[in-house]
Design a protein around this motif. Structure first.
Motif, mmCIF file in Angstrom:
data_model
loop_
_atom_site.group_PDB
_atom_site.id
_atom_site.type_symbol
_atom_site.label_atom_id
_atom_site.label_comp_id
_atom_site.label_asym_id
_atom_site.label_seq_id
_atom_site.Cartn_x
_atom_site.Cartn_y
_atom_site.Cartn_z
ATOM 1 N N ILE A 1 0.841 -1.203 0.000
ATOM 2 C CA ILE A 1 0.000 0.000 0.000
ATOM 3 C C ILE A 1 0.876 1.252 0.000
ATOM 4 C CG2 ILE A 1 -1.617 1.354 1.388
ATOM 5 C CD1 ILE A 1 -2.886 -1.309 2.240
ATOM 6 N N GLN A 2 1.936 1.246 0.792
ATOM 7 C CA GLN A 2 2.837 2.394 0.827
ATOM 8 C C GLN A 2 3.485 2.621 -0.535
ATOM 9 O OE1 GLN A 2 5.568 1.494 3.996
ATOM 10 N NE2 GLN A 2 4.233 2.388 5.553
ATOM 11 N N GLU A 3 3.867 1.541 -1.202
ATOM 12 C CA GLU A 3 4.459 1.672 -2.529
ATOM 13 C C GLU A 3 3.459 2.254 -3.515
ATOM 14 O OE1 GLU A 3 6.496 -1.076 -6.008
ATOM 15 O OE2 GLU A 3 6.227 -1.897 -4.006
ATOM 16 N N MET A 4 2.212 1.800 -3.416
ATOM 17 C CA MET A 4 1.182 2.310 -4.309
ATOM 18 C C MET A 4 0.935 3.801 -4.055
ATOM 19 S SD MET A 4 -2.885 1.692 -4.435
ATOM 20 C CE MET A 4 -2.928 2.503 -2.886
ATOM 21 N N LEU A 5 0.884 4.212 -2.802
ATOM 22 C CA LEU A 5 0.623 5.615 -2.481
ATOM 23 C C LEU A 5 1.809 6.518 -2.814
ATOM 24 C CD1 LEU A 5 -1.310 5.275 0.881
ATOM 25 C CD2 LEU A 5 -2.217 5.853 -1.376
ATOM 26 N N ALA A 6 2.998 5.948 -2.915
ATOM 27 C CA ALA A 6 4.168 6.748 -3.299
ATOM 28 C C ALA A 6 4.135 7.108 -4.780
ATOM 29 C CB ALA A 6 5.452 5.988 -2.972
ATOM 30 N N ASP A 7 3.381 6.377 -5.570
ATOM 31 C CA ASP A 7 3.247 6.658 -7.002
ATOM 32 C C ASP A 7 2.328 7.875 -7.158
ATOM 33 O OD1 ASP A 7 2.991 6.667 -9.724
ATOM 34 O OD2 ASP A 7 2.039 4.697 -9.869
ATOM 35 N N PRO A 8 2.792 8.975 -7.757
ATOM 36 C CA PRO A 8 1.966 10.186 -7.868
ATOM 37 C C PRO A 8 0.657 9.949 -8.620
ATOM 38 C CG PRO A 8 4.224 10.642 -8.539
ATOM 39 C CD PRO A 8 4.123 9.167 -8.308
ATOM 40 N N GLU A 9 0.666 9.041 -9.584
ATOM 41 C CA GLU A 9 -0.565 8.769 -10.335
ATOM 42 C C GLU A 9 -1.665 8.241 -9.412
ATOM 43 O OE1 GLU A 9 -2.073 5.783 -13.850
ATOM 44 O OE2 GLU A 9 0.025 6.381 -13.815
ATOM 45 N N TRP A 10 -1.316 7.306 -8.540
ATOM 46 C CA TRP A 10 -2.302 6.774 -7.605
ATOM 47 C C TRP A 10 -2.648 7.790 -6.525
ATOM 48 C CZ3 TRP A 10 -5.497 2.879 -7.889
ATOM 49 C CH2 TRP A 10 -5.210 1.831 -8.747
ATOM 50 N N ALA A 11 -1.647 8.509 -6.031
ATOM 51 C CA ALA A 11 -1.895 9.476 -4.965
ATOM 52 C C ALA A 11 -2.889 10.544 -5.426
ATOM 53 C CB ALA A 11 -0.586 10.114 -4.527
ATOM 54 N N ASN A 12 -2.808 10.953 -6.693
ATOM 55 C CA ASN A 12 -3.723 11.973 -7.207
ATOM 56 C C ASN A 12 -5.083 11.382 -7.564
ATOM 57 O OD1 ASN A 12 -1.704 13.860 -6.952
ATOM 58 N ND2 ASN A 12 -0.976 13.571 -9.037
ATOM 59 N N LEU A 13 -5.134 10.089 -7.822
ATOM 60 C CA LEU A 13 -6.376 9.445 -8.230
ATOM 61 C C LEU A 13 -7.299 9.165 -7.033
ATOM 62 C CD1 LEU A 13 -7.891 8.178 -10.647
ATOM 63 C CD2 LEU A 13 -6.754 6.036 -10.085
ATOM 64 N N LEU A 14 -6.711 8.848 -5.885
ATOM 65 C CA LEU A 14 -7.509 8.498 -4.708
ATOM 66 C C LEU A 14 -8.007 9.741 -3.985
ATOM 67 C CD1 LEU A 14 -5.310 5.624 -3.250
ATOM 68 C CD2 LEU A 14 -7.416 5.398 -4.568
ATOM 69 N N THR A 15 -9.250 9.703 -3.580
ATOM 70 C CA THR A 15 -9.808 10.793 -2.775
ATOM 71 C C THR A 15 -9.451 10.553 -1.310
ATOM 72 O OG1 THR A 15 -11.899 9.660 -2.377
ATOM 73 C CG2 THR A 15 -11.746 10.995 -4.391
ATOM 74 N N ASP A 16 -9.741 11.544 -0.464
ATOM 75 C CA ASP A 16 -9.478 11.373 0.964
ATOM 76 C C ASP A 16 -10.297 10.210 1.536
ATOM 77 O OD1 ASP A 16 -7.665 13.414 1.024
ATOM 78 O OD2 ASP A 16 -9.122 14.931 1.664
ATOM 79 N N GLU A 17 -11.521 10.049 1.050
ATOM 80 C CA GLU A 17 -12.365 8.941 1.512
ATOM 81 C C GLU A 17 -11.767 7.601 1.094
ATOM 82 O OE1 GLU A 17 -16.956 7.369 1.057
ATOM 83 O OE2 GLU A 17 -16.475 9.455 0.564
ATOM 84 N N ASP A 18 -11.227 7.532 -0.122
ATOM 85 C CA ASP A 18 -10.569 6.306 -0.581
ATOM 86 C C ASP A 18 -9.370 5.973 0.303
ATOM 87 O OD1 ASP A 18 -12.335 6.005 -2.731
ATOM 88 O OD2 ASP A 18 -11.043 7.168 -4.078
#
Length: 113
Positions: free
Chosen positions: A51-68
């Motif tokens: 999960i940390q690796e996924m959130l470090a990717d800017p594409e995923w970080a910008n795609l997920l909302t705060d609720e996500d």
């Protein structure tokens, strides 16, 4: 020789086979429970790294909302194969990104100086 079980009924194992765990042996139950707890802890750790690796990717970080992001949990197990053959390669590591060390926060300057 004719089977003693009727169609649709499962045959019992031969009586000469010992049970895998004896419900009356408290020490065996404790070891089994501790092993399952260790397995769950390792699974949560690896899932957290993924999960940390996924959130470090800017594409995923910008795609997920705060609720996500609030809904993320390391308690998923759909990628686990609970039955069958599991091949372990103890000579290699998981292909997870290395954590980026964070710089320490600057120390506040004292008012006396």
């Amino acid at each position: 020789m004719r089977s003693s079980t009727s169609p649709g009924r499962l045959a019992s194992p031969p009586r000469s086979c010992p049970p895998t765990t004896s419900p009356n042996r408290r020490d065996q139950q404790e070891v089994s429970i501790l092993a399952l707890h260790l397995l769950q802890t390792a699974l949560v750790f690896v899932n957290t790294l993924m999960i940390q690796e996924m959130l470090a990717d800017p594409e995923w970080a910008n795609l997920l909302t705060d609720e996500d992001k609030r809904a993320l949990t390391p308690l998923f197990w759909m990628h686990i194969q609970p039955y069958g053959e599991v091949r372990l390669n103890m000579g290699s590591r998981l292909q997870l990104a290395q954590p980026v060390p964070q710089e320490p926060a600057p120390e506040p300057e004292s008012a006396a100086a």
